[in-house]
Enzyme design. Structure first.
Site, PDB file in Angstrom:
ATOM      1  N   LYS A   1      34.596 122.077  28.830  1.00 16.06           N
ATOM      2  CA  LYS A   1      33.291 121.378  28.811  1.00 16.06           C
ATOM      3  C   LYS A   1      33.423 120.223  27.827  1.00 16.06           C
ATOM      4  CE  LYS A   1      29.245 120.242  27.493  1.00 16.06           C
ATOM      5  NZ  LYS A   1      29.231 118.808  27.345  1.00 16.06           N
TER       6      LYS A   1
ATOM      7  N   SER B   1      29.831 119.548  15.907  1.00 11.83           N
ATOM      8  CA  SER B   1      28.966 119.583  14.726  1.00 11.83           C
ATOM      9  C   SER B   1      28.768 121.014  14.215  1.00 11.83           C
ATOM     10  CB  SER B   1      27.604 119.001  15.099  1.00 11.83           C
ATOM     11  OG  SER B   1      26.999 119.819  16.079  1.00 11.83           O
ATOM     12  N   ASN B   2      28.363 121.125  12.964  1.00 14.03           N
ATOM     13  CA  ASN B   2      28.130 122.441  12.368  1.00 14.03           C
ATOM     14  C   ASN B   2      26.980 123.186  13.037  1.00 14.03           C
ATOM     15  OD1 ASN B   2      29.808 121.126  10.255  1.00 14.03           O
ATOM     16  ND2 ASN B   2      29.574 123.178   9.419  1.00 14.03           N
TER      17      ASN B   2
ATOM     18  N   VAL C   1      25.902 123.100  16.188  1.00 15.45           N
ATOM     19  CA  VAL C   1      26.315 123.714  17.452  1.00 15.45           C
ATOM     20  C   VAL C   1      27.375 124.789  17.199  1.00 15.45           C
ATOM     21  CG1 VAL C   1      27.339 123.282  19.711  1.00 15.45           C
ATOM     22  CG2 VAL C   1      25.693 121.664  18.779  1.00 15.45           C
ATOM     23  N   GLY C   2      28.301 124.504  16.289  1.00 18.85           N
ATOM     24  CA  GLY C   2      29.350 125.483  15.975  1.00 18.85           C
ATOM     25  C   GLY C   2      28.766 126.803  15.483  1.00 18.85           C
TER      26      GLY C   2
ATOM     27  N   GLU D   1      35.999 124.070  14.811  1.00 16.65           N
ATOM     28  CA  GLU D   1      36.372 123.017  13.856  1.00 16.65           C
ATOM     29  C   GLU D   1      35.205 122.048  13.795  1.00 16.65           C
ATOM     30  OE1 GLU D   1      39.741 124.338  12.254  1.00 16.65           O
ATOM     31  OE2 GLU D   1      38.731 122.473  11.706  1.00 16.65           O
TER      32      GLU D   1
ATOM     33  N   CYS E   1      36.533 113.116  12.120  1.00 16.11           N
ATOM     34  CA  CYS E   1      36.219 114.273  11.262  1.00 16.11           C
ATOM     35  C   CYS E   1      36.978 114.169   9.950  1.00 16.11           C
ATOM     36  CB  CYS E   1      36.532 115.573  11.983  1.00 16.11           C
ATOM     37  SG  CYS E   1      38.167 115.602  12.692  1.00 16.11           S
TER      38      CYS E   1
ATOM     39  N   GLN F   1      23.812 107.574  17.099  1.00 20.16           N
ATOM     40  CA  GLN F   1      24.739 107.512  15.956  1.00 20.16           C
ATOM     41  C   GLN F   1      24.472 106.261  15.118  1.00 20.16           C
ATOM     42  OE1 GLN F   1      27.011 109.934  14.857  1.00 20.16           O
ATOM     43  NE2 GLN F   1      26.991 108.568  13.092  1.00 20.16           N
TER      44      GLN F   1
ATOM     45  N   GLU G   1      27.473 114.840   6.107  1.00 19.83           N
ATOM     46  CA  GLU G   1      28.361 114.063   6.970  1.00 19.83           C
ATOM     47  C   GLU G   1      27.548 112.966   7.664  1.00 19.83           C
ATOM     48  OE1 GLU G   1      29.861 115.764  10.695  1.00 19.83           O
ATOM     49  OE2 GLU G   1      31.857 115.126  10.050  1.00 19.83           O
TER      50      GLU G   1
END
Ligand code: NDP
Length: 492
Positions: free
Chosen positions: A174, A228-229, A231-232, A249, A283, A330, A384
């Site tokens: 995906k 991103s954090n 979603v992670g 990651e 990143c 962004q 970030e």
């Protein structure tokens, strides 16, 4: 208008969904590359089913044969490098030179992992008993889901697809919705290299809908995610509920520490490249520069002078150093953080504006931005940004530099500029990042070395290099008794 297709069971199939989004060149929004279908949950489940049906045959394909197919894919990738680099630039925005560098890295990774098909995957281990042969083998997990971001739309998919396939897993991929065309080209390379139908599948569309459907399917045994954090963390929780293997990651806030004995020109160049290269959308981008006070004024003066020379524009044009932000969202984030930095009282010494002169008005351009006198607790020093915005934090000692460098939730990459071996080794010991560079910038890495971060940046085994197969394989332990009879003694 070209509407991208999903790749399921070896066929390029149009999504049944009437909902689409436009794939827009971020340097010139008049340039529409194609339409992205927002595929349905059912289509995601079809992809999982195709991967499930293909698993046994692929697992039984000898590993050197699987590796051979990867090597063919690498050769195809290299033969299309120039054309693909231009597509990547049009779709994501980085310069053609950066895009070409990303493709070289991707090809190196496939070659390294293709060769893994010929390397031993387990150990022979002595037994306490006579005539007992003990060993381990590494086996694939089964169907794995690979979820990737837009910022390295060729390299990141490749560094997940290649180890998954060479280990004998089948894949549901995906890609990021912002970069569907490069994703399709990557999949097509593997198809042409001879990956059998069903072994590699791709579904395009919204992460929320497709992620839910793919990870909710019981045939999926693992998920490797980069992004991103937020979603992670959701994927990690979802995987935990199903006892599924998860590798994430995520974000970074990478520091460069410049000590008073550093080669300043070297440090300035590395910081300029690290902070503004790829528009800061890496990143591993340099987002904090921690400088010892006695050299800070001179360092900032030289960094500003270097950054002023960077040409911002369409990455397709020669001579351009910094491309656009990937999209309006962004760009808004970049400008929002410029405002946050100003409101927090940091000293903006360069940039921070949207650039709209001439042809730039059709794209999402922001000028390279430097903040000086940033304090470690400020949001611009902690969060970030993922844009061309760098913070300079001044410190009084090496110890304070280490404390500041470690004082964030992330732990991806770091770098130190110094000529003092004692402080270099102490830095390597004490810095809390998965990757450390000495006298070179925070980005960059080689295919044969592990890549990944500590703390909130990463969970699960490192990707790439010598550790790439850890996530994608299970260890099976085998005991073979060849006494041909019962034993008096036994193992417990
Ligand atoms: P996102 O987390 O927004 O998206 C990453 C992928 O996850 C996309 O394919 C996205 O789909 C998908 N996704 C979104 N929501 C879900 C969900 N609920 N379930 C499953 N999948 C979902 O990240 P970005 O694409 O914006 O990438 C930028 C981030 O990636 C930065 O934080 C950066 O630091 C990080 N990154 C980390 C790297 C590392 O190695 N540590 C390397 C490169 C980037 P969709 O596009 O449809 O939203």
């Amino acid at each position: 208008m070209n509407t991208y297709r999903n790749f399921i069971g070896g066929e390029w199939v149009a999504s049944a969904s009437p909902r689409t989004l436009q794939n827009v060149n971020p340097a010139d929004t008049r340039d529409i590359l194609g339409e992205i279908p927002l595929s349905t949950a059912d289509e995601a489940r079809q992809a999982v089913r195709a991967a499930h049906l293909a698993f046994r045959g692929w697992k039984e394909t000898p590993a050197p044969v699987r590796g051979g197919i990867l090597l063919k894919a690498a050769a195809l990738l290299r033969s299309e490098q120039e054309d693909l680099a231009r597509l990547l630039t049009r779709e994501e925005g980085k310069t053609v030179k950066e895009a070409s560098g990303e493709i070289s890295r991707a090809a190196n990774i496939i070659e390294y992992l293709g060769a893994e098909g010929r390397r031993p995957g387990g150990h022979t281990i002595p037994s306490e008993l006579p005539r007992n042969f003990c060993y381990t083998v590494r086996e694939p997990l089964g169907v794995v889901a690979l979820v990737t971001p837009w910022n390295f739309p060729i390299a990141i998919p490749v560094w997940k697809i290649a180890p998954a396939l060479v280990s004998g897993n089948t894949v549901v991929f995906k890609p990021a919705t912002l970069t569907p065309e490069t994703a399709g080209r990557v999949v097509a390379l593997f198809e042409r290299a001879g990956v059998p139908p069903g072994v590699l599948n791709m579904v395009l569309g919204s992460g929320g809908t497709l992620g839910e459907a793919i990870l909710g399917d019981d045939h999926v045994r693992g998920v490797s995610f980069t992004g991103s954090n937020e979603v992670g963390a959701a994927i990690y929780a979802q995987g935990a509920r199903k006892m599924m293997r998860v590798q994430c990651e995520m974000g970074g806030k990478n520091p460069v520490v410049v000590l008073d004995d550093a080669d300043l020109d070297l440090a300035v160049e590395a910081c300029a490249q690290g902070a503004f290269g790829s528009t800061g959308q890496r990143c591993t981008a340099t987002s904090r520069i921690v400088v010892e006070e006695p050299i800070a004024d001179e360092f900032v003066r030289r960094l500003k002078a270097r950054a002023e020379k960077l040409k911002v524009g369409s990455g397709l044009e020669t001579g351009v150093d910094v491309g656009p932000a990937v999209d309006q969202a962004q760009l808004d984030t970049d400008l929002k953080y410029v405002g946050v930095g100003e409101a927090e009282g940091a000293a903006k010494v360069l940039g921070g504006e949207r650039l709209e002169e001439g042809p730039l008005r059709h794209g999402f351009f922001v000028s390279p931005t430097i903040f000086d006198h940033v304090r470690p607790t400020m949001r611009i020093a902690q969060e970030e940004i993922f844009g061309p915005v760098v913070s300079v934090l001044r410190v009084k000692s090496f110890e304070e530099a280490l404390e500041v460098a470690n004082g964030v939730r992330y732990g991806l990459s770091s770098s130190l500029f110094s000529t003092d071996p004692n402080r270099i080794f102490r830095f390597v010991d004490q810095i809390e990042t998965g990757i450390v560079h000495i006298n070179s910038g925070t980005p960059g890495g080689e295919a044969q070395l592990p890549f990944g971060g500590t703390k909130a940046t990463g969970v699960g085994p490192r990707e790439q290099g010598t550790t790439a197969l850890e996530f994608f394989t299970e260890v099976k332990t085998v005991y073979i008794d060849y006494t041909g009879a019962g034993r008096k003694s036994s193992i417990y």
